[in-house]
Design a protein around this motif. Structure first.
Motif, PDB file in Angstrom:
ATOM      1  N   ARG A  73      -7.532  -5.871   2.614  1.00 12.16           N
ATOM      2  CA  ARG A  73      -6.351  -5.791   2.878  1.00 12.16           C
ATOM      3  C   ARG A  73      -6.134  -7.249   3.381  1.00 12.16           C
ATOM      4  O   ARG A  73      -6.510  -7.744   4.447  1.00 12.16           O
ATOM      5  N   GLN A 119       2.322  -1.186   5.036  1.00  9.56           N
ATOM      6  CA  GLN A 119       0.798  -1.941   5.044  1.00  9.56           C
ATOM      7  C   GLN A 119       0.987  -2.711   3.859  1.00  9.56           C
ATOM      8  O   GLN A 119       1.415  -2.378   2.735  1.00  9.56           O
ATOM      9  N   ASP A 139       0.868  -1.161   0.024  1.00 10.78           N
ATOM     10  CA  ASP A 139      -0.226  -0.149   0.047  1.00 10.78           C
ATOM     11  C   ASP A 139       0.947   1.365  -0.032  1.00 10.78           C
ATOM     12  O   ASP A 139       1.952   1.355   0.789  1.00 10.78           O
ATOM     13  N   VAL A 197      -3.938  -3.634  -0.756  1.00 11.19           N
ATOM     14  CA  VAL A 197      -5.489  -4.045  -0.791  1.00 11.19           C
ATOM     15  C   VAL A 197      -5.710  -4.771  -2.083  1.00 11.19           C
ATOM     16  O   VAL A 197      -5.123  -3.957  -3.251  1.00 11.19           O
TER      17      VAL A 197
END
Length: 447
Positions: A166, A156, A146, A159
């Protein structure tokens, strides 16, 4: 340079919409550096383009490492760089092309000896004199992540573009995962074909948003390394276009699989026969000698294969990442794996390096084992899955110390090793000066 001018003419005819060319020069980390020029100036490259010698010794942040001795101490001298044959290709931007450069020594006639690519080139020349021709294939893992950081600045996972969630669960070789990222992968694969990268497809790897790009076996070893430079650049460009970041960090997430870069090598004679096999199909003495040499050099080359502090976070038990200098047949937990193969395609898979490795140094390390093989006896090769085996350094300071005292093939000159150590020790010192949020969380009130 007549061949280069012909290459330019062919490129301009094939890609009439290209307006600019990126001149790509790789530093000691294999990070692409350089400049962008109008395509009208492309022919002038036959006379060379000047870049500072210190460009070799840039750290991961793009700063000159002065302790490497190539900057102010020498007066920041320029050296001429020339285009590498057959590397003039398009980019993901229809109006921009790219070409790889190599820097020359003071006499302009030879590639600079401190370049990692030059080390590989010299090794290949020596092997050719022996009548030995390596064939290699690369495997490169990476994450799509991400663009947005987490609440504490952490990375992260991506997605999923199809499910709009996610993902957090590991699904090894998940085919539907490929479909979920189909638009990204389709554009990546189609542009890889246009760029004539020797890829053979992508598969979903061990963690959410993790993928592996495989490259076909090739006797053109230098191009195989060049392809990794172009492939990484292409993956980043296509990822950005589709709303992701791409990372080749060895361990971007502490609770997910790391990303490696493995290389398979076999060795042919002038007639194309695999020298790792005897005529009766059994493994040759050279095969065991090469394994012996690679294992003996593994500890000393660890710093070349794992160039960053983050590189060593891969080396945890149970993660299919080797922590000892061992080998085995059809076993993914070893440093040197011998895949299922017959006499024709018998090969060694070198599994130590992370995805952040300089591909030229990875291949030079592997070729160094081949070059050193006559110094070892087949009987010196330990049994498969031998225990106890020599432990590999799993921290950067230990690895740098091992490299400093190691005896590597002469193609790794002492000047190059000193340059590499200066750059990496500077980066390590910068890293160790930073006070991390974890230290504060643990010690603010308890120390």
């Amino acid at each position: 340079m007549d061949s280069f001018l012909q290459e330019v003419a062919t490129f301009k005819k094939s890609w009439p919409n290209v307006e600019h060319i990126d001149l790509v020069f790789t530093d000691i980390n294999a990070t692409p550096r350089g400049k962008r020029i109008p395509i009208e100036s492309l022919e002038k490259l036959s006379k060379g383009v000047a870049l500072p010698l210190s460009t070799i010794s840039l750290d991961t942040k793009g700063n000159v490492v002065e302790t490497a001795g190539l900057g102010e101490d020498l007066g920041e001298p320029d050296h001429l760089c020339f285009p590498i044959t057959n590397t003039l290709i398009p980019t993901s931007n229809p109006s921009v092309g790219q070409i790889l450069l190599t820097m020359t020594d003071d006499n302009i006639s030879t590639p600079h000896p401190l370049l990692a690519r030059t080390i590989v080139e010299n090794m290949l020349d020596e092997l050719k004199e022996r009548g030995q021709y390596p064939v290699i294939a690369m495997e490169l893992e990476f994450y799509l992540i991400d663009k947005k950081r987490g609440p504490n600045g952490e990375l992260q996972t991506a997605v999923n573009p199809s499910k709009n969630i996610r993902e957090t669960e590991t699904e090894v070789y998940h085919l539907d995962g490929l479909d979920d990222y189909a638009e990204f992968l389709q554009e990546l694969n189609s542009l890889a074909v246009i760029q004539k990268l020797n890829t053979s497809g992508a598969l979903s790897e061990s963690a959410p948003g993790q993928f592996e790009i495989n490259f076909n076996h090739s006797e053109n070893v230098l191009k195989a390394c060049d392809d990794i430079i172009f492939a990484k650049r292409l993956i980043r460009q296509i990822a950005n276009k589709h709303g992701f970041d791409a990372t080749f960090m060895a361990k971007p997430f502490h609770d997910q699989a790391g990303s490696g870069q493995h290389v398979h090598i076999s060795l042919l004679n002038a007639n194309g026969r695999n020298l790792f096999s005897n005529l009766d199909g059994s493994s040759s003495e050279l095969f065991y000698q090469t394994i012996s040499a690679m294992l003996a050099q593994a500890r000393g080359t660890m710093a070349l294969l794992c160039p960053n502090v983050n590189s060593y976070r891969r080396f945890i038990p149970g993660a299919y990442v080797p922590t000892t200098a061992n080998w085995g047949e059809n076993h993914r937990g070893v440093a040197l794996r011998v895949p299922i193969s017959d006499a024709k395609n018998r090969r060694i898979e070198h599994r130590i390096a992370g995805a952040d490795v300089n591909p030229y140094l990875l291949v030079a390390t592997v070729l160094g084992g081949v070059l050193s093989s006559p110094n070892y006896l087949a009987s010196q090769c330990p049994p498969s899955l031998n225990e106890p085996a020599q432990h590999l350094p799993t921290r950067m300071p230990e690895a740098l110390t091992a490299l400093d005292s190691s005896e590597l093939p002469e193609q790794f000159s002492r000047d190059f090793i000193d340059l590499y150590l200066a750059c990496k020790r500077s980066e390590l010192a910068d890293f160790e000066r930073v006070v991390t949020p974890l230290e504060i969380d643990w010690m603010l009130h308890s120390a």
